[in-house]
Design an enzyme around this catalytic site. Structure first.
Site, short mmCIF file in Angstrom:
data_model
loop_
_atom_site.label_atom_id
_atom_site.label_comp_id
_atom_site.label_asym_id
_atom_site.label_seq_id
_atom_site.Cartn_x
_atom_site.Cartn_y
_atom_site.Cartn_z
N GLY A 126 72.29 -82.39 -24.81
CA GLY A 126 71.81 -83.50 -25.64
C GLY A 126 70.56 -84.16 -25.09
N GLY A 153 67.48 -82.73 -25.37
CA GLY A 153 66.30 -82.17 -26.03
C GLY A 153 65.73 -80.97 -25.31
N LEU A 154 66.53 -80.32 -24.48
CA LEU A 154 66.03 -79.19 -23.69
C LEU A 154 66.70 -77.89 -24.12
CD1 LEU A 154 66.00 -81.13 -20.32
CD2 LEU A 154 64.04 -80.59 -21.79
N SER A 155 67.30 -77.95 -25.31
CA SER A 155 67.79 -76.75 -25.96
C SER A 155 68.99 -76.11 -25.27
CB SER A 155 66.61 -75.76 -26.03
OG SER A 155 66.88 -74.75 -26.89
N ASP A 202 63.65 -72.51 -30.38
CA ASP A 202 64.51 -72.59 -29.19
C ASP A 202 65.14 -71.23 -28.86
OD1 ASP A 202 63.82 -75.21 -29.46
OD2 ASP A 202 65.78 -75.89 -30.15
C1 GLA Z 1 64.85 -78.85 -32.28
C2 GLA Z 1 64.96 -77.60 -33.13
C3 GLA Z 1 63.69 -76.78 -33.03
C4 GLA Z 1 62.46 -77.62 -33.35
C5 GLA Z 1 62.48 -78.91 -32.52
C6 GLA Z 1 61.37 -79.85 -32.92
O1 GLA Z 1 64.77 -78.51 -30.94
O2 GLA Z 1 66.04 -76.82 -32.70
O3 GLA Z 1 63.77 -75.66 -33.87
O4 GLA Z 1 62.42 -77.89 -34.72
O5 GLA Z 1 63.70 -79.59 -32.66
O6 GLA Z 1 60.13 -79.30 -32.61
#
Ligand code: GLA
Length: 378
Positions: A115, A117-119, A165
Protein backbone atom coordinates in the site's frame (compact mmCIF):
# COMPACT_ATOMS: atom_id res chain seq x y z
CA UNK A 1 20.84 -17.73 0.66
CA UNK A 2 17.52 -19.43 1.32
CA UNK A 3 14.74 -16.96 0.74
CA UNK A 4 12.20 -16.27 3.44
CA UNK A 5 9.36 -17.61 1.27
CA UNK A 6 11.13 -20.98 1.09
CA UNK A 7 11.65 -20.91 4.85
CA UNK A 8 7.97 -20.07 5.41
CA UNK A 9 6.97 -22.85 3.03
CA UNK A 10 9.02 -25.38 4.99
CA UNK A 11 7.72 -24.14 8.34
CA UNK A 12 4.12 -24.31 7.28
CA UNK A 13 3.89 -27.17 4.80
CA UNK A 14 6.63 -29.31 6.34
CA UNK A 15 8.42 -29.97 3.06
CA UNK A 16 10.65 -28.29 0.51
CA UNK A 17 8.82 -26.37 -2.25
CA UNK A 18 9.12 -27.59 -5.85
CA UNK A 19 10.19 -24.17 -7.07
CA UNK A 20 10.25 -20.46 -6.31
CA UNK A 21 10.22 -17.22 -8.29
CA UNK A 22 10.57 -13.59 -7.33
CA UNK A 23 9.67 -10.23 -8.82
CA UNK A 24 10.49 -6.65 -7.80
CA UNK A 25 8.45 -3.66 -6.71
CA UNK A 26 8.96 -0.54 -8.79
CA UNK A 27 9.48 3.17 -8.60
CA UNK A 28 8.00 5.05 -11.51
CA UNK A 29 10.45 7.86 -12.29
CA UNK A 30 7.87 9.76 -14.32
CA UNK A 31 4.82 9.11 -16.50
CA UNK A 32 2.04 8.90 -13.91
CA UNK A 33 -1.50 8.01 -14.91
CA UNK A 34 -0.42 7.88 -18.53
CA UNK A 35 -0.40 4.08 -18.90
CA UNK A 36 -4.18 3.75 -19.12
CA UNK A 37 -4.28 6.77 -21.44
CA UNK A 38 -2.00 5.46 -24.18
CA UNK A 39 1.06 7.41 -23.01
CA UNK A 40 4.63 6.55 -21.95
CA UNK A 41 5.91 5.55 -18.52
CA UNK A 42 9.48 5.43 -17.20
CA UNK A 43 9.75 3.03 -14.25
CA UNK A 44 12.65 1.16 -12.65
CA UNK A 45 12.46 -2.17 -10.88
CA UNK A 46 13.77 -1.81 -7.32
CA UNK A 47 15.78 -3.99 -4.98
CA UNK A 48 12.74 -4.85 -2.82
CA UNK A 49 11.12 -8.07 -4.03
CA UNK A 50 8.33 -10.56 -3.48
CA UNK A 51 9.12 -14.27 -3.55
CA UNK A 52 6.58 -17.02 -4.12
CA UNK A 53 7.46 -20.63 -3.26
CA UNK A 54 5.14 -23.34 -4.58
CA UNK A 55 4.55 -27.09 -4.70
CA UNK A 56 1.91 -29.26 -6.33
CA UNK A 57 -0.96 -30.17 -3.98
CA UNK A 58 -4.55 -31.39 -4.01
CA UNK A 59 -6.32 -28.08 -3.34
CA UNK A 60 -5.17 -24.47 -2.98
CA UNK A 61 -3.61 -23.24 0.26
CA UNK A 62 -1.96 -19.81 0.47
CA UNK A 63 0.15 -18.33 3.26
CA UNK A 64 1.98 -15.01 3.45
CA UNK A 65 4.56 -13.88 5.96
CA UNK A 66 3.34 -10.27 5.81
CA UNK A 67 -0.38 -10.65 5.12
CA UNK A 68 -1.43 -13.35 7.49
CA UNK A 69 -2.13 -16.99 8.28
CA UNK A 70 -2.81 -19.82 5.87
CA UNK A 71 -6.05 -19.77 3.90
CA UNK A 72 -7.65 -22.66 2.02
CA UNK A 73 -9.08 -21.16 -1.10
CA UNK A 74 -11.93 -22.32 -3.29
CA UNK A 75 -11.24 -20.95 -6.76
CA UNK A 76 -14.89 -20.90 -7.71
CA UNK A 77 -16.03 -19.02 -4.58
CA UNK A 78 -16.44 -15.21 -4.66
CA UNK A 79 -13.20 -13.31 -3.97
CA UNK A 80 -12.49 -12.76 -0.29
CA UNK A 81 -11.55 -9.07 -0.62
CA UNK A 82 -7.99 -9.58 0.65
CA UNK A 83 -4.50 -10.38 -0.64
CA UNK A 84 -5.49 -13.89 -1.72
CA UNK A 85 -7.63 -12.35 -4.50
CA UNK A 86 -4.47 -11.56 -6.45
CA UNK A 87 -3.37 -15.19 -6.35
CA UNK A 88 -6.84 -16.45 -7.23
CA UNK A 89 -6.86 -13.99 -10.14
CA UNK A 90 -3.56 -15.39 -11.40
CA UNK A 91 -4.72 -19.01 -11.11
CA UNK A 92 -7.99 -18.29 -12.92
CA UNK A 93 -6.14 -16.56 -15.75
CA UNK A 94 -3.60 -19.37 -16.04
CA UNK A 95 -6.42 -21.93 -16.08
CA UNK A 96 -8.04 -20.18 -19.00
CA UNK A 97 -4.78 -20.67 -20.89
CA UNK A 98 -4.37 -24.27 -19.76
CA UNK A 99 -1.24 -23.24 -17.86
CA UNK A 100 -2.26 -23.78 -14.22
CA UNK A 101 -1.42 -26.78 -12.04
CA UNK A 102 -4.37 -28.78 -10.62
CA UNK A 103 -3.67 -27.39 -7.14
CA UNK A 104 -0.78 -25.89 -5.20
CA UNK A 105 0.56 -24.92 -1.82
CA UNK A 106 1.87 -21.35 -2.02
CA UNK A 107 4.04 -19.39 0.44
CA UNK A 108 4.69 -15.69 -0.11
CA UNK A 109 7.18 -13.36 1.50
CA UNK A 110 7.98 -9.81 0.46
CA UNK A 111 10.17 -6.83 1.23
CA UNK A 112 8.02 -4.52 -0.91
CA UNK A 113 5.98 -2.31 1.45
CA UNK A 114 2.27 -2.90 0.98
CA UNK A 115 0.00 0.00 0.00
CA UNK A 116 2.98 2.34 -0.43
CA UNK A 117 2.55 2.91 -4.16
CA UNK A 118 5.52 0.69 -4.98
CA UNK A 119 3.54 -1.98 -6.74
CA UNK A 120 3.50 -4.76 -4.19
CA UNK A 121 0.53 -6.27 -6.02
CA UNK A 122 2.33 -6.62 -9.37
CA UNK A 123 5.38 -8.09 -7.59
CA UNK A 124 2.99 -10.73 -6.27
CA UNK A 125 0.99 -11.42 -9.43
CA UNK A 126 4.09 -11.53 -11.66
CA UNK A 127 6.11 -13.83 -9.39
CA UNK A 128 3.06 -16.06 -8.82
CA UNK A 129 2.35 -16.28 -12.56
CA UNK A 130 5.92 -17.41 -13.17
CA UNK A 131 6.00 -19.90 -10.29
CA UNK A 132 2.57 -21.46 -10.91
CA UNK A 133 2.92 -21.74 -14.69
CA UNK A 134 6.33 -23.37 -14.21
CA UNK A 135 4.71 -25.79 -11.76
CA UNK A 136 2.32 -26.73 -14.57
CA UNK A 137 5.32 -27.37 -16.82
CA UNK A 138 4.93 -24.20 -18.88
CA UNK A 139 7.61 -21.64 -19.60
CA UNK A 140 5.87 -18.38 -20.44
CA UNK A 141 7.74 -15.43 -21.99
CA UNK A 142 8.12 -12.39 -19.69
CA UNK A 143 5.72 -10.32 -21.82
CA UNK A 144 3.10 -13.05 -21.56
CA UNK A 145 3.62 -13.23 -17.80
CA UNK A 146 3.11 -9.47 -17.56
CA UNK A 147 -0.13 -9.78 -19.52
CA UNK A 148 -1.46 -12.63 -17.36
CA UNK A 149 -0.62 -10.65 -14.20
CA UNK A 150 -2.30 -7.55 -15.65
CA UNK A 151 -5.48 -9.48 -16.47
CA UNK A 152 -5.47 -10.98 -12.97
CA UNK A 153 -5.42 -7.51 -11.37
CA UNK A 154 -7.53 -5.66 -13.88
CA UNK A 155 -10.05 -8.28 -14.92
CA UNK A 156 -10.30 -10.50 -11.84
CA UNK A 157 -9.54 -8.25 -8.85
CA UNK A 158 -11.04 -5.20 -10.58
CA UNK A 159 -8.32 -2.57 -10.12
CA UNK A 160 -8.58 -0.48 -13.28
CA UNK A 161 -4.81 -0.13 -13.55
CA UNK A 162 -2.72 0.17 -16.69
CA UNK A 163 0.09 -2.19 -17.68
CA UNK A 164 3.09 -0.37 -16.19
CA UNK A 165 3.52 -2.29 -12.94
CA UNK A 166 3.31 -5.81 -14.31
CA UNK A 167 5.53 -4.89 -17.26
CA UNK A 168 8.38 -3.47 -15.17
CA UNK A 169 8.11 -6.31 -12.64
CA UNK A 170 8.48 -8.86 -15.44
CA UNK A 171 10.97 -7.02 -17.68
CA UNK A 172 12.99 -4.74 -15.39
CA UNK A 173 16.72 -4.75 -15.96
CA UNK A 174 19.44 -3.89 -13.43
CA UNK A 175 20.97 -0.46 -14.00
CA UNK A 176 18.21 0.52 -16.42
CA UNK A 177 14.86 2.26 -16.56
CA UNK A 178 12.26 1.11 -19.10
CA UNK A 179 10.65 3.62 -21.41
CA UNK A 180 7.40 1.81 -22.08
CA UNK A 181 5.16 3.42 -24.70
CA UNK A 182 1.83 1.93 -23.74
CA UNK A 183 0.18 3.09 -26.97
CA UNK A 184 2.46 1.04 -29.22
CA UNK A 185 3.80 -1.47 -26.69
CA UNK A 186 7.38 -0.41 -27.53
CA UNK A 187 9.91 -0.87 -24.73
CA UNK A 188 13.33 0.76 -24.64
CA UNK A 189 15.90 0.13 -21.91
CA UNK A 190 17.71 3.29 -20.85
CA UNK A 191 20.72 3.42 -18.51
CA UNK A 192 19.68 4.69 -15.07
CA UNK A 193 22.87 5.88 -13.40
CA UNK A 194 21.50 7.38 -10.18
CA UNK A 195 20.43 5.93 -6.88
CA UNK A 196 17.17 7.29 -5.56
CA UNK A 197 15.76 7.89 -2.14
CA UNK A 198 12.27 6.62 -1.31
CA UNK A 199 10.33 8.30 1.49
CA UNK A 200 7.07 6.64 2.48
CA UNK A 201 4.37 9.14 3.42
CA UNK A 202 2.81 6.60 5.79
CA UNK A 203 -0.54 7.34 4.19
CA UNK A 204 -1.72 4.03 2.87
CA UNK A 205 -4.03 3.60 -0.06
CA UNK A 206 -6.40 0.88 -1.06
CA UNK A 207 -6.78 0.86 -4.81
CA UNK A 208 -9.57 -1.63 -5.27
CA UNK A 209 -12.62 0.31 -6.38
CA UNK A 210 -11.18 3.62 -5.16
CA UNK A 211 -9.78 6.82 -6.59
CA UNK A 212 -7.77 5.18 -9.35
CA UNK A 213 -10.93 3.66 -10.81
CA UNK A 214 -12.67 7.02 -10.55
CA UNK A 215 -9.82 8.82 -12.36
CA UNK A 216 -9.87 6.24 -15.06
CA UNK A 217 -13.59 6.78 -15.55
CA UNK A 218 -13.01 10.54 -15.77
CA UNK A 219 -10.34 10.01 -18.43
CA UNK A 220 -12.66 7.78 -20.44
CA UNK A 221 -15.41 10.35 -20.21
CA UNK A 222 -13.06 13.14 -21.31
CA UNK A 223 -11.86 11.04 -24.25
CA UNK A 224 -15.43 10.38 -25.41
CA UNK A 225 -16.20 14.11 -25.28
CA UNK A 226 -13.05 15.03 -27.19
CA UNK A 227 -13.74 12.38 -29.82
CA UNK A 228 -16.87 14.29 -30.81
CA UNK A 229 -14.55 17.09 -31.90
CA UNK A 230 -11.64 14.88 -33.05
CA UNK A 231 -13.12 11.52 -34.10
CA UNK A 232 -9.69 10.02 -34.81
CA UNK A 233 -8.28 10.74 -31.36
CA UNK A 234 -7.23 7.29 -30.14
CA UNK A 235 -6.26 8.18 -26.56
CA UNK A 236 -5.81 11.23 -24.33
CA UNK A 237 -2.03 10.94 -24.65
CA UNK A 238 -2.38 11.36 -28.42
CA UNK A 239 -3.91 14.83 -28.08
CA UNK A 240 -1.36 17.38 -29.37
CA UNK A 241 -0.40 19.89 -26.65
CA UNK A 242 -1.32 22.68 -29.09
CA UNK A 243 -4.97 21.58 -28.86
CA UNK A 244 -5.14 21.71 -25.06
CA UNK A 245 -6.79 25.12 -24.90
CA UNK A 246 -9.55 24.16 -27.29
CA UNK A 247 -9.94 20.79 -25.54
CA UNK A 248 -10.28 22.60 -22.22
CA UNK A 249 -13.12 24.70 -23.59
CA UNK A 250 -15.02 21.52 -24.50
CA UNK A 251 -14.67 19.98 -21.03
CA UNK A 252 -15.54 21.19 -17.54
CA UNK A 253 -12.68 22.47 -15.37
CA UNK A 254 -12.21 19.16 -13.54
CA UNK A 255 -11.90 17.02 -16.68
CA UNK A 256 -9.82 19.71 -18.39
CA UNK A 257 -7.29 19.40 -15.55
CA UNK A 258 -7.12 15.63 -15.91
CA UNK A 259 -6.48 15.97 -19.64
CA UNK A 260 -3.85 18.70 -19.17
CA UNK A 261 -2.04 16.39 -16.77
CA UNK A 262 -2.06 13.43 -19.16
CA UNK A 263 -0.93 15.47 -22.17
CA UNK A 264 1.81 17.45 -20.40
CA UNK A 265 2.98 14.34 -18.53
CA UNK A 266 3.31 12.52 -21.83
CA UNK A 267 5.63 15.28 -23.09
CA UNK A 268 7.59 15.38 -19.83
CA UNK A 269 8.11 11.62 -19.81
CA UNK A 270 9.59 11.59 -23.33
CA UNK A 271 11.82 14.55 -22.50
CA UNK A 272 12.87 12.88 -19.26
CA UNK A 273 13.90 9.78 -21.22
CA UNK A 274 16.31 11.85 -23.34
CA UNK A 275 17.68 13.60 -20.26
CA UNK A 276 18.30 10.22 -18.65
CA UNK A 277 20.33 9.19 -21.67
CA UNK A 278 22.25 12.47 -21.37
CA UNK A 279 22.63 11.83 -17.58
CA UNK A 280 21.46 15.41 -16.99
CA UNK A 281 20.53 15.22 -13.30
CA UNK A 282 19.49 18.86 -12.90
CA UNK A 283 17.09 19.03 -15.85
CA UNK A 284 15.76 15.54 -15.22
CA UNK A 285 15.08 16.49 -11.60
CA UNK A 286 13.26 19.67 -12.67
CA UNK A 287 10.91 17.59 -14.83
CA UNK A 288 10.10 15.36 -11.86
CA UNK A 289 9.06 18.43 -9.91
CA UNK A 290 6.88 19.70 -12.78
CA UNK A 291 5.30 16.26 -12.87
CA UNK A 292 4.57 16.43 -9.16
CA UNK A 293 2.94 19.86 -9.45
CA UNK A 294 0.71 18.49 -12.17
CA UNK A 295 -0.38 15.57 -9.94
CA UNK A 296 -0.95 18.03 -7.12
CA UNK A 297 -2.97 20.64 -9.02
CA UNK A 298 -4.39 19.00 -12.14
CA UNK A 299 -4.85 15.32 -11.36
CA UNK A 300 -5.62 15.73 -7.65
CA UNK A 301 -3.86 12.52 -6.72
CA UNK A 302 -1.40 13.90 -4.15
CA UNK A 303 -1.70 14.25 -0.37
CA UNK A 304 -0.33 17.00 1.92
CA UNK A 305 2.35 14.64 3.29
CA UNK A 306 3.74 14.05 -0.21
CA UNK A 307 3.63 17.77 -1.12
CA UNK A 308 5.47 18.55 2.11
CA UNK A 309 8.23 16.02 1.37
CA UNK A 310 8.67 17.34 -2.17
CA UNK A 311 8.88 20.96 -0.99
CA UNK A 312 11.33 20.22 1.79
CA UNK A 313 13.50 17.94 -0.33
CA UNK A 314 13.90 20.75 -2.87
CA UNK A 315 14.69 23.33 -0.18
CA UNK A 316 17.29 20.97 1.28
CA UNK A 317 19.06 20.49 -2.04
CA UNK A 318 17.42 17.60 -3.92
CA UNK A 319 17.62 17.79 -7.72
CA UNK A 320 14.03 16.54 -7.97
CA UNK A 321 11.26 14.84 -6.04
CA UNK A 322 7.90 13.46 -6.98
CA UNK A 323 5.04 11.35 -5.70
CA UNK A 324 5.37 7.95 -7.39
CA UNK A 325 2.68 5.41 -8.24
CA UNK A 326 -1.07 5.89 -8.13
CA UNK A 327 -1.00 8.42 -5.28
CA UNK A 328 -3.53 9.27 -2.57
CA UNK A 329 -0.70 8.39 -0.20
CA UNK A 330 2.19 6.13 -1.01
CA UNK A 331 5.80 7.19 -1.45
CA UNK A 332 7.87 10.08 -2.76
CA UNK A 333 10.99 9.50 -4.80
CA UNK A 334 13.83 11.90 -4.11
CA UNK A 335 16.71 12.42 -6.49
CA UNK A 336 19.77 13.87 -4.79
CA UNK A 337 23.33 14.52 -6.02
CA UNK A 338 25.32 11.59 -4.51
CA UNK A 339 27.46 13.76 -2.22
CA UNK A 340 24.38 15.25 -0.50
CA UNK A 341 22.25 12.08 -0.35
CA UNK A 342 22.49 11.28 3.36
CA UNK A 343 22.25 14.85 4.57
CA UNK A 344 19.20 15.74 2.47
CA UNK A 345 17.28 12.64 3.48
CA UNK A 346 18.13 13.11 7.14
CA UNK A 347 16.98 16.73 7.10
CA UNK A 348 13.74 15.98 5.26
CA UNK A 349 12.92 13.21 7.72
CA UNK A 350 13.34 15.48 10.71
CA UNK A 351 11.33 18.25 8.99
CA UNK A 352 8.56 15.72 8.44
CA UNK A 353 8.70 14.50 12.03
CA UNK A 354 8.45 18.08 13.29
CA UNK A 355 5.40 18.71 11.11
CA UNK A 356 3.50 15.39 11.26
CA UNK A 357 4.71 13.98 14.56
CA UNK A 358 6.35 10.84 13.23
CA UNK A 359 9.48 9.95 11.33
CA UNK A 360 8.66 8.39 7.96
CA UNK A 361 10.33 5.24 6.68
CA UNK A 362 12.98 6.06 4.09
CA UNK A 363 15.53 4.06 2.16
CA UNK A 364 17.81 4.20 -0.86
CA UNK A 365 17.35 2.04 -3.90
CA UNK A 366 18.58 1.68 -7.48
CA UNK A 367 17.45 0.16 -10.75
CA UNK A 368 17.40 -3.59 -10.12
CA UNK A 369 16.55 -6.70 -12.13
CA UNK A 370 13.06 -8.04 -12.90
CA UNK A 371 11.40 -11.40 -12.56
CA UNK A 372 13.60 -14.43 -11.92
CA UNK A 373 13.45 -18.05 -10.88
CA UNK A 374 14.96 -18.55 -7.42
CA UNK A 375 17.25 -21.42 -6.55
CA UNK A 376 16.11 -23.59 -3.70
CA UNK A 377 18.81 -24.87 -1.39
CA UNK A 378 17.95 -28.30 -0.05
C1 GLA B 1 -1.08 2.32 -10.38
C2 GLA B 1 -1.48 1.46 -11.56
C3 GLA B 1 -0.57 1.74 -12.75
C4 GLA B 1 -0.54 3.22 -13.07
C5 GLA B 1 -0.23 4.03 -11.80
C6 GLA B 1 -0.34 5.51 -12.04
O1 GLA B 1 0.19 1.96 -9.93
O2 GLA B 1 -1.37 0.10 -11.22
O3 GLA B 1 -1.00 0.98 -13.86
O4 GLA B 1 -1.75 3.61 -13.65
O5 GLA B 1 -1.10 3.69 -10.75
O6 GLA B 1 0.64 5.94 -12.93
Amino acid sequence: MTSDAVRLFREHFGRTPDLAASAPGRVNLIGEHTDYNGGPVLPIAITRRTTVAVARAEGWRFISRQEGPAVDVDLMAPLRGDWTDYLVGVVRELRDMGAAPAGASVAVSSTVPIGAGLSSSAALTVSATRALSALAGRRLAPRVIAEVAYRAEHGQVGVRCGRMDQTIAALGRAGHALLFETGSGAITELPMPWRIGVIETGVSHQLTGGELNERRRECEEALRMLQRRWPDLASLAALPAAQLVEAGSLLGERLAGRVRHVVTETGRTRRAASLLVAADLARFGALLVEGHRSLQHEYDSSVPEADFIVDRALERGAAGARLTGAGWGGAVLVLVPPEAERRVLREVLSDFAARFGQRPTAWMTRAAGGLRRERIFK
